[in-house]
Design a protein around this motif. Structure first.
Motif, mmCIF file in Angstrom:
data_model
loop_
_atom_site.group_PDB
_atom_site.id
_atom_site.type_symbol
_atom_site.label_atom_id
_atom_site.label_comp_id
_atom_site.label_asym_id
_atom_site.label_seq_id
_atom_site.Cartn_x
_atom_site.Cartn_y
_atom_site.Cartn_z
ATOM 1 N N GLU A 174 10.762 -15.531 76.836
ATOM 2 C CA GLU A 174 11.928 -16.809 78.149
ATOM 3 C C GLU A 174 11.867 -18.039 77.690
ATOM 4 O O GLU A 174 13.215 -18.747 77.786
ATOM 5 C CB GLU A 174 11.120 -16.973 79.242
ATOM 6 C CG GLU A 174 12.965 -16.865 80.490
ATOM 7 C CD GLU A 174 12.519 -15.812 82.097
ATOM 8 O OE1 GLU A 174 12.827 -16.684 82.563
ATOM 9 O OE2 GLU A 174 10.684 -16.034 82.430
ATOM 10 N N HIS A 175 11.076 -19.048 77.590
ATOM 11 C CA HIS A 175 11.491 -20.418 78.169
ATOM 12 C C HIS A 175 11.785 -20.641 76.323
ATOM 13 O O HIS A 175 13.318 -21.303 76.393
ATOM 14 C CB HIS A 175 9.381 -20.856 77.732
ATOM 15 C CG HIS A 175 9.863 -22.902 77.463
ATOM 16 N ND1 HIS A 175 10.329 -23.627 79.005
ATOM 17 C CD2 HIS A 175 10.124 -22.741 76.446
ATOM 18 C CE1 HIS A 175 10.611 -24.889 78.372
ATOM 19 N NE2 HIS A 175 10.009 -24.777 77.161
ATOM 20 N N ASP A 226 13.791 -18.631 74.705
ATOM 21 C CA ASP A 226 15.640 -18.319 74.560
ATOM 22 C C ASP A 226 16.249 -19.654 75.725
ATOM 23 O O ASP A 226 17.277 -19.177 75.276
ATOM 24 C CB ASP A 226 15.437 -16.815 75.264
ATOM 25 C CG ASP A 226 14.746 -15.465 74.498
ATOM 26 O OD1 ASP A 226 14.901 -16.190 73.304
ATOM 27 O OD2 ASP A 226 14.718 -14.463 74.840
ATOM 28 N N ARG A 227 15.434 -19.325 76.101
ATOM 29 C CA ARG A 227 16.906 -20.926 77.403
ATOM 30 C C ARG A 227 16.980 -22.360 76.856
ATOM 31 O O ARG A 227 18.353 -22.579 76.638
ATOM 32 C CB ARG A 227 15.835 -21.444 78.259
ATOM 33 C CG ARG A 227 16.134 -19.896 79.817
ATOM 34 C CD ARG A 227 15.511 -20.881 81.303
ATOM 35 N NE ARG A 227 14.047 -21.196 80.779
ATOM 36 C CZ ARG A 227 13.380 -20.534 81.400
ATOM 37 N NH1 ARG A 227 13.518 -19.933 81.782
ATOM 38 N NH2 ARG A 227 12.607 -21.350 81.382
#
Length: 268
Positions: free
Chosen positions: A237-238, A240-241
């Motif tokens: 998730e990190h 992708d951000r």
């Protein structure tokens, strides 16, 4: 010695301290295993912990492997003490692996990469997935991260890290036959960068040795982890951000450049 099929030994290094996410994950792994599969918490259960600072990591990993091969466990689960992972991580890696076809199976991990200087003498860092292709360019040889990696599937790679890695004893035995008990000793490539030797990290050196004895390396990108880096947790998730922000900044820079160029603006 008779090897107990399906059994797993957990091995890790630390410098007298753990990340909380690692300690809690390890606890949950053992509790899950006791109830669900008893791969780890079975008769003769073995946990291999070595105390090592940053300079002692290759020797520490080598010691873990040496003691593992002297045991009757079939698989070694090597994990770093700053990693977080699911309670069923070992079960899922074992299910994805195969002692002959896929004897080395990693989980999806991310590492920090230096991007350059920041404001006020700071350093800028970004995360990269630890799935690597091996590249040989005109003036450089080494491992390149696979930025756009296939999601939620098993991927064959040239290299990966040892932060969350399941290894069959056959693979370790093949490396021992050729190189002795030097699985993780750093290897220097004579060509390296611009003709200067490049020394690979201990985990990528292990992958080089695996390739030299015909052992393939895989990563199951559905088996996710987090990597704690001083209050920042590197996860998918990190990552992708970061990728979304980088794409936005690149588009904004291109738009600004186009607006500042009268020829381009009039042509548009």
């Amino acid at each position: 010695m008779s090897v107990k099929r399906g059994t797993v030994c957990v091995g890790y290094l630390d410098s007298h301290k753990w990340s909380a996410c690692f300690g809690l994950s390890l606890r949950n792994l053992y509790l899950h295993d006791q109830v669900k599969s008893a791969r780890i918490m079975c008769e003769g259960a073995l946990e291999l912990r070595k105390v090592a600072g940053s300079g002692g990591i290759p020797d520490g990993r080598n010691q873990v492997v040496t003691e593992f091969l002297a045991s009757d466990r079939e698989w070694l689960f090597m994990v770093d003490s700053d990693m977080g992972f699911d309670a069923d991580t070992v079960d899922r890696l074992v299910d994805s692996a195969d002692e002959h076809k896929r004897p080395v199976m990693g989980g999806l991990c991310f590492a920090n990469r230096r991007l350059g200087p920041g404001e006020f003498h700071a350093e800028r860092f970004g995360s990269v997935p630890t799935l690597y292709n091996y590249v040989e360019l005109e003036d450089e040889v080494g491992f390149m991260p696979i930025q756009d990696y296939p999601r939620d599937t098993v991927v064959e790679v040239a290299g990966t890290g040892a932060a969350c890695l399941l290894i069959h004893r056959r693979a370790l035995g093949k490396v021992r036959e050729k190189f002795g008990d030097s699985w993780f000793d750093p290897i220097a490539h004579p060509t390296g960068l611009k003709g200067k030797p490049r020394t690979f990290s201990e985990d990528l050196s292990f992958c080089v040795r695996l390739a030299s004895v015909g052992v393939p390396v895989f990563v199951d990108t559905s088996v996710k982890t987090c990597h704690e880096k001083g209050g920042v947790f590197l996860t998918e998730e990190h990552y992708d951000r970061e990728q979304t922000l980088a794409a936005f900044e690149a588009a904004a820079a291109a738009e600004s450049e186009s607006a500042a160029d009268p020829v381009s603006s009039s042509a548009a």
